[in-house]
Scaffold this active site. Structure first.
Site, short mmCIF file in Angstrom:
data_model
loop_
_atom_site.label_atom_id
_atom_site.label_comp_id
_atom_site.label_asym_id
_atom_site.label_seq_id
_atom_site.Cartn_x
_atom_site.Cartn_y
_atom_site.Cartn_z
N ASP A 1 -41.47 29.75 48.94
CA ASP A 1 -41.08 30.74 49.97
C ASP A 1 -42.06 30.24 51.22
OD1 ASP A 1 -39.53 32.83 49.86
OD2 ASP A 1 -40.62 34.27 48.99
N GLN B 1 -42.13 37.46 43.88
CA GLN B 1 -41.25 38.46 44.69
C GLN B 1 -42.10 39.50 45.25
OE1 GLN B 1 -37.87 38.23 45.00
NE2 GLN B 1 -38.13 40.23 46.26
N LYS C 1 -31.30 35.02 42.73
CA LYS C 1 -31.88 33.92 43.20
C LYS C 1 -31.71 33.01 42.15
CE LYS C 1 -35.01 35.99 46.61
NZ LYS C 1 -36.27 36.48 46.97
#
Ligand code: NDP
Length: 293
Positions: A128, A105, A61
């Site tokens: 996200d 994460q 990422k």
């Protein structure tokens, strides 16, 4: 005598190529901001613990950020980190004007609640799309920040001109990050959506009705060729490792000649998910700095 079944030409989606072309658009947009004298967008990524797969995802990422001229900052915390410490880091990032997007994460260590963490992230920096407010806005059809994998799936369907209006869409898997949000997006595009899960009866029979079949279970090769309606669009989100090989939820070889379009387990939805994270961060940046168009 029954006529022989027609073999359909199956198109394999080039998720990587599509991702690269969208990333080029994003890179140009960021270049435009820099030329106008503004700082680039910045994504903060937080990793708690030593999960090796998570470390690889984070690296990918951040590399994707760098390639489009987006800044990223990594915050690593040990496995033993108390939830309160992670919450204070998130609070600091929420208040940092130089941070536009925040990604924590998953999976998190067992002592930390992913729901508490999702709720702590500033909804305007929720790259996200996991904050409950953004999930609620998704239901209302007003969300700017939506979970990345569902966005990536819709982007694939659109760029391959898949007609969703009135289509029978079957989604297998009801997670908060894939199954539920993608089923909402499909329904908003006027598909007739069936959301399946581990208790669904006659899953194969339900799948056979699908014009658009989306598999997001993490059960390797669960969807067999004869579960697929001839000519269907098949989106395989699942990623599992079997004997050192990455495989999807769909028996890819069996789908050949049956599906009209299929995403491969490598270079399919994965690169699109990362690309949507970059796009969400750019959206968040624009909303917060009122930059760009
Ligand atoms: P979860 O484990 O959170 O959810 C799995 C879902 O699948 C659950 O709803 C579960 O049902 C359902 N399920 C499990 N077994 C069956 C079965 N035998 N029949 C029907 N339904 C079943 O998974 P995620 O949504 O987080 O991820 C799904 C897969 O997608 C994983 O392989 C993951 O690695 C991959 N993934 C890939 C991404 C990418 O970018 N390529 C991004 C995100 C995920 P129930 O609710 O009843 O338990």
């Amino acid at each position: 005598m029954t006529p022989p079944k027609e073999r359909i030409e199956t198109v394999v989606v080039d998720g990587l190529g599509l991702a690269q072309s969208i990333r080029k658009e994003l890179r140009e947009a960021i270049e435009h901001e820099k030329l106008a004298g503004r700082r680039p967008p910045c994504l903060a990524v937080v990793l708690v613990g030593d999960d090796s797969a998570s470390a690889v995802y984070i690296k990918g990422k951040r590399r994707a950020c760098a390639r489009i001229g987006m800044d990223s900052a990594e915050h690593r915390l040990p496995e033993s980190t108390p939830q309160a410490t992670l919450l204070s880091l998130i609070d600091k990032l929420n208040r940092d004007d130089g941070v536009d997007g925040i990604l924590v994460q998953l999976p998190l260590p067992g002592a930390i609640s992913p729901w508490v963490i999702a709720e702590a992230i500033d909804p305007d920096k929720d790259a996200d799309g996991v904050h409950p407010l953004n999930a609620g806005r998704l239901l209302a059809g007003t969300a700017d920040l939506v979970a990345c994998t569902p966005l990536g799936i819709l982007e694939v369907l659109d760029r391959y001109d898949v007609e969703l209006e009135g289509a029978e869409a079957v989604v297998i898997g009801r997670s908060d990050i894939v199954g539920k949000p993608v089923s909402i997006l499909l329904q908003q595009r006027n598909a007739t959506v069936t959301l399946c899960h581990s208790r669904t009866r006659d899953l194969a029979g339900v799948c056979r009705r699908a014009d658009v079949l989306i598999a997001a279970t993490g059960r390797p090769r669960m969807v067999r060729g004869d579960w697929i309606k001839p000519g269907a669009i098949v989106i395989d989100v699942g990623v599992s490792e079997v004997d050192g090989e990455l495989v999807g939820d769909v028996a890819f070889d069996e789908a050949q000649g049956v599906a009209r379009l299929i995403t491969p387990s490598r270079r399919g939805i994965g690169p699109m998910t990362i690309t949507m994270l970059l796009r969400n961060t750019l959206h968040a940046y624009r909303a917060q700095t009122k930059a760009g168009g």
